[in-house]
Design an enzyme around this catalytic site. Structure first.
Site, PDB file in Angstrom:
ATOM      1  N   CYS A   1      -0.672   7.893  -2.069  1.00 14.19           N
ATOM      2  CA  CYS A   1       0.420   8.854  -2.285  1.00 14.19           C
ATOM      3  C   CYS A   1       0.247   9.349  -3.715  1.00 14.19           C
ATOM      4  O   CYS A   1      -0.633   8.908  -4.450  1.00 14.19           O
ATOM      5  CB  CYS A   1       1.772   8.193  -2.070  1.00 14.19           C
ATOM      6  SG  CYS A   1       2.142   7.038  -3.371  1.00 14.19           S
TER       7      CYS A   1
ATOM      8  N   ARG B   1      -1.868   2.443  -3.767  1.00 14.80           N
ATOM      9  CA  ARG B   1      -0.863   1.624  -3.086  1.00 14.80           C
ATOM     10  C   ARG B   1      -1.408   0.950  -1.821  1.00 14.80           C
ATOM     11  O   ARG B   1      -0.992   1.241  -0.709  1.00 14.80           O
ATOM     12  CB  ARG B   1       0.375   2.476  -2.811  1.00 14.80           C
ATOM     13  CG  ARG B   1       0.945   3.027  -4.119  1.00 14.80           C
ATOM     14  CD  ARG B   1       2.158   3.860  -3.937  1.00 14.80           C
ATOM     15  NE  ARG B   1       3.301   3.014  -3.588  1.00 14.80           N
ATOM     16  CZ  ARG B   1       4.456   3.536  -3.200  1.00 14.80           C
ATOM     17  NH1 ARG B   1       4.587   4.825  -3.062  1.00 14.80           N
ATOM     18  NH2 ARG B   1       5.460   2.736  -2.894  1.00 14.80           N
ATOM     19  N   PRO B   2      -2.392   0.076  -1.946  1.00  9.19           N
ATOM     20  CA  PRO B   2      -2.946  -0.647  -0.792  1.00  9.19           C
ATOM     21  C   PRO B   2      -1.911  -1.606  -0.193  1.00  9.19           C
ATOM     22  O   PRO B   2      -0.834  -1.816  -0.770  1.00  9.19           O
ATOM     23  CB  PRO B   2      -4.106  -1.430  -1.396  1.00  9.19           C
ATOM     24  CG  PRO B   2      -3.764  -1.602  -2.825  1.00  9.19           C
ATOM     25  CD  PRO B   2      -2.998  -0.385  -3.211  1.00  9.19           C
TER      26      PRO B   2
ATOM     27  N   ASP C   1      -3.168  -4.675   1.016  1.00  6.54           N
ATOM     28  CA  ASP C   1      -4.000  -5.868   1.219  1.00  6.54           C
ATOM     29  C   ASP C   1      -3.199  -7.160   1.160  1.00  6.54           C
ATOM     30  O   ASP C   1      -3.501  -8.123   1.895  1.00  6.54           O
ATOM     31  CB  ASP C   1      -5.154  -5.898   0.204  1.00  6.54           C
ATOM     32  CG  ASP C   1      -4.642  -5.807  -1.234  1.00  6.54           C
ATOM     33  OD1 ASP C   1      -3.831  -4.899  -1.517  1.00  6.54           O
ATOM     34  OD2 ASP C   1      -5.026  -6.653  -2.050  1.00  6.54           O
TER      35      ASP C   1
HETATM   36  C1  EPZ Z   1       8.416  -0.443  -3.561  1.00  6.04           C
HETATM   37  O1  EPZ Z   1       7.185   0.122  -3.208  1.00  6.04           O
HETATM   38  C2  EPZ Z   1       9.411   0.710  -3.591  1.00  6.04           C
HETATM   39  N1  EPZ Z   1       9.488   1.311  -2.254  1.00  6.04           N
HETATM   40  C3  EPZ Z   1       8.960   1.744  -4.628  1.00  6.04           C
HETATM   41  O2  EPZ Z   1       9.956   2.737  -4.689  1.00  6.04           O
HETATM   42  C4  EPZ Z   1       8.884   1.054  -5.991  1.00  6.04           C
HETATM   43  O3  EPZ Z   1       8.403   1.988  -6.938  1.00  6.04           O
HETATM   44  C5  EPZ Z   1       7.922  -0.134  -5.908  1.00  6.04           C
HETATM   45  O4  EPZ Z   1       8.364  -1.039  -4.870  1.00  6.04           O
HETATM   46  C6  EPZ Z   1       7.868  -0.917  -7.210  1.00  6.04           C
HETATM   47  O5  EPZ Z   1       9.160  -1.350  -7.545  1.00  6.04           O
HETATM   48  C7  EPZ Z   1      10.237   0.688  -1.307  1.00  6.04           C
HETATM   49  O6  EPZ Z   1      10.835  -0.354  -1.546  1.00  6.04           O
HETATM   50  C8  EPZ Z   1      10.291   1.358   0.027  1.00  6.04           C
HETATM   51  P1  EPZ Z   1       4.727  -2.667  -4.502  1.00  6.04           P
HETATM   52  P2  EPZ Z   1       5.960  -0.859  -2.770  1.00  6.04           P
HETATM   53  O7  EPZ Z   1       4.103  -3.240  -3.276  1.00  6.04           O
HETATM   54  O8  EPZ Z   1       6.493  -2.080  -2.140  1.00  6.04           O
HETATM   55  C9  EPZ Z   1       0.181  -3.046  -5.741  1.00  6.04           C
HETATM   56  C10 EPZ Z   1      10.779   4.924  -4.672  1.00  6.04           C
HETATM   57  O9  EPZ Z   1      10.694   5.771  -5.548  1.00  6.04           O
HETATM   58  N2  EPZ Z   1      -0.032  -3.612  -4.379  1.00  6.04           N
HETATM   59  O10 EPZ Z   1       5.780  -3.461  -5.193  1.00  6.04           O
HETATM   60  O11 EPZ Z   1       5.005  -0.014  -2.007  1.00  6.04           O
HETATM   61  C11 EPZ Z   1       0.549  -1.579  -5.693  1.00  6.04           C
HETATM   62  O12 EPZ Z   1      -0.615  -0.777  -5.640  1.00  6.04           O
HETATM   63  C12 EPZ Z   1       9.582   4.068  -4.303  1.00  6.04           C
HETATM   64  O13 EPZ Z   1      11.819   4.625  -4.041  1.00  6.04           O
HETATM   65  C13 EPZ Z   1      -1.298  -4.068  -4.026  1.00  6.04           C
HETATM   66  O14 EPZ Z   1      -2.236  -3.996  -4.814  1.00  6.04           O
HETATM   67  O15 EPZ Z   1       5.328  -1.234  -4.170  1.00  6.04           O
HETATM   68  C14 EPZ Z   1       1.323  -1.397  -6.978  1.00  6.04           C
HETATM   69  O16 EPZ Z   1       0.392  -1.170  -8.035  1.00  6.04           O
HETATM   70  C15 EPZ Z   1       8.336   4.588  -5.006  1.00  6.04           C
HETATM   71  N3  EPZ Z   1      -1.484  -4.581  -2.784  1.00  6.04           N
HETATM   72  C16 EPZ Z   1       2.000  -2.765  -7.194  1.00  6.04           C
HETATM   73  O17 EPZ Z   1       1.319  -3.678  -6.331  1.00  6.04           O
HETATM   74  C17 EPZ Z   1      -0.462  -4.676  -1.872  1.00  6.04           C
HETATM   75  O18 EPZ Z   1      -0.690  -5.189  -0.754  1.00  6.04           O
HETATM   76  C18 EPZ Z   1       3.477  -2.783  -6.817  1.00  6.04           C
HETATM   77  O19 EPZ Z   1       3.554  -2.250  -5.511  1.00  6.04           O
HETATM   78  C19 EPZ Z   1       0.815  -4.206  -2.250  1.00  6.04           C
HETATM   79  C20 EPZ Z   1       1.009  -3.677  -3.510  1.00  6.04           C
END
Ligand code: EPZ
Length: 422
Positions: free
Chosen positions: A116, A121-122, A124
């Protein structure tokens, strides 16, 4: 493409009611897949992403009844275990159906979410966790295909100890939901502590799940045979709350938020106070007054309870018109400065070096045509438009509609001069 036209220079005054939290409603809606009974939800926000999630669940066979902010979801007749690409590509949170489907039915096919605007945002960690619980997962034609091998005629996940090497909000939520119906105990370590994770845990417990530690970095789930129906009120949206408070601070106004919670906004309220705002908190209301040009505030985003990444863009708008310079460090996503280019079009002075933005405050922004790139960037541009001299036109505001319910109506009610152009 719909646009917003904003005439800047009007301080915000008055009261606004905060809606239910998008990032609590989305995982909690997926919890309906875990039970054959009805989940009655209230305070559900009227958002595009909530409609998308409801349609995704309905095409699986979940029966939904919508009455205003009340949503009843019945997972008793689910007949399709798939989340198709055309729905997942518009909303990453669709991946939250994976854990519940595998836990209850032993199988799921969920399209890999694309990247996105804010980063790759993988998922994994979601996949690794389910594998640790016994799911066999293959990636076929862009789909995650998960299967639990039958043992003694049943396909049940097994409890496991899962360590997150990166804190993941939806990763924690997906695996917490999967673990509720697994055999035995699951421990999630380095789990996300976001309030939305806690709200989901409260809902699951109301459905009969056995969960302890939600809100800490170690969550323990003891699997049960099945979950029953329940009633749950979605928590208030802390990011919508923070967005309105920053808008009031930037425009030098005074507003009162109703139906919100201050106890989950500590770092945001602290930064607003540092910027010079006067803040008063009562039960479920927050009152903010701003009488001078904001002072610059440095910030660094990090997982809860640190400063939320979803508030970075809004504070950058505040810093563009602040009295000094501010350093803003974005540590969660690799590309969450898309709004910088657009703010520069309004006259902002911002330098970006890697994941750090240096914002030098200017006395005045000038209205211009700008383009929204993602949900929180669009909120940032609305705030900048509210303070800029003259008219600002924001294009691609479908991003905004994903996460803010009736934002121009709420801002108009607070005295903003804003209208939607068809
Ligand atoms: C949640 O997204 C929120 N969305 C996001 O809000 C929010 O910005 C984000 O958490 C961080 O707080 C929902 O709750 C629906 P993460 P999420 O998994 O869960 C890496 C908004 O504006 N990662 O916490 O997708 C990832 O790339 C949205 O409302 C992996 O590497 O975020 C990122 O760098 C935008 N592997 C970090 O972790 C994975 O399997 C945090 O991502 C998962 C994540």
């Amino acid at each position: 493409m719909q646009k917003l036209a904003i005439q800047g220079g009007f301080p915000l005054h008055g009261e606004v009611r905060i809606s239910g939290a998008k990032n609590a409603a989305l995982p909690i809606m997926c919890a309906s897949l875990l039970s054959a009974e009805t989940l009655q939800l209230s305070n559900v926000p009227d958002l595009h992403d909530v409609v998308t999630m409801r349609k995704l669940l309905q095409q699986m066979g979940v029966r939904a009844e919508v009455q205003g902010e009340h949503l009843a979801l019945d997972g008793g007749q689910i007949d399709k275990l798939e989340a198709p690409y055309d729905m997942v590509k518009t909303m990453r949170a669709s991946v939250l159906v994976l854990g519940p489907l595998v836990a209850r039915f032993g199988e799921a096919r969920v399209s890999l979410p694309g990247g996105c605007a804010i980063g790759s945002r993988p998922v994994d960690l979601h996949i690794k966790g389910l594998q640790a619980m016994g799911a066999q997962i293959s990636i076929e034609h862009g789909y995650i295909h998960a299967q639990v091998p039958a043992q003694g005629g049943v396909k049940k996940l097994k409890g496991a100890r899962i360590f997150f090497d990166i804190v993941s909000v939806t990763g924690t939520e997906n695996l917490m939901m999967a673990a509720t119906l697994a055999e035995g105990v699951t421990v999630l370590e380095n789990a996300a502590r976001e309030p939305e994770v806690v709200d989901l845990a409260m809902c699951l417990i109301e459905m009969g799940a056995n969960i302890s530690g939600a809100g800490s970095d170690t969550i323990t789930i003891v699997g049960v045979d099945k979950l029953h129906g329940a009633e749950h009120r979605i928590m208030p949206d802390r990011i919508e709350s923070g967005t309105f408070l920053v808008a009031a601070a930037a425009t030098g106004g005074s507003i009162t938020l109703r139906d919100t919670r201050a106890d989950i906004l500590d770092t945001v309220l602290e930064k607003l106070t540092e910027a010079g705002a006067t803040i008063r908190v009562e039960a479920d209301t927050i009152h903010l007054e701003m009488h001078a040009r904001p002072k610059s505030v440095n910030l660094r985003t990090a997982p809860y309870p640190a400063f939320p990444t979803d508030m970075q863009a809004q504070f950058m708008a505040l810093n563009t018109i602040a009295t000094e310079s501010a350093m803003m460090v974005q540590t969660i996503f690799e590309n969450r400065f898309m709004h910088v280019q657009e703010l520069r079009r309004l006259g902002a002075q911002i330098e970006v070096e890697g994941n750090t933005a240096m914002v030098r405050g200017v006395p005045q922004l000038e209205g211009a045509a700008v383009m929204a790139t993602d949900l929180r960037a669009s909120a940032c541009l609305v705030i900048a438009g509210l303070v800029a001299q003259g008219e600002t036109i924001i294009d691609r505001i479908y991003h905004l509609d994903r996460g803010y319910a009736h934002i121009e109506a709420k801002l108009t009610q607070l005295g903003a001069n804003i209208r939607r152009l068809k």
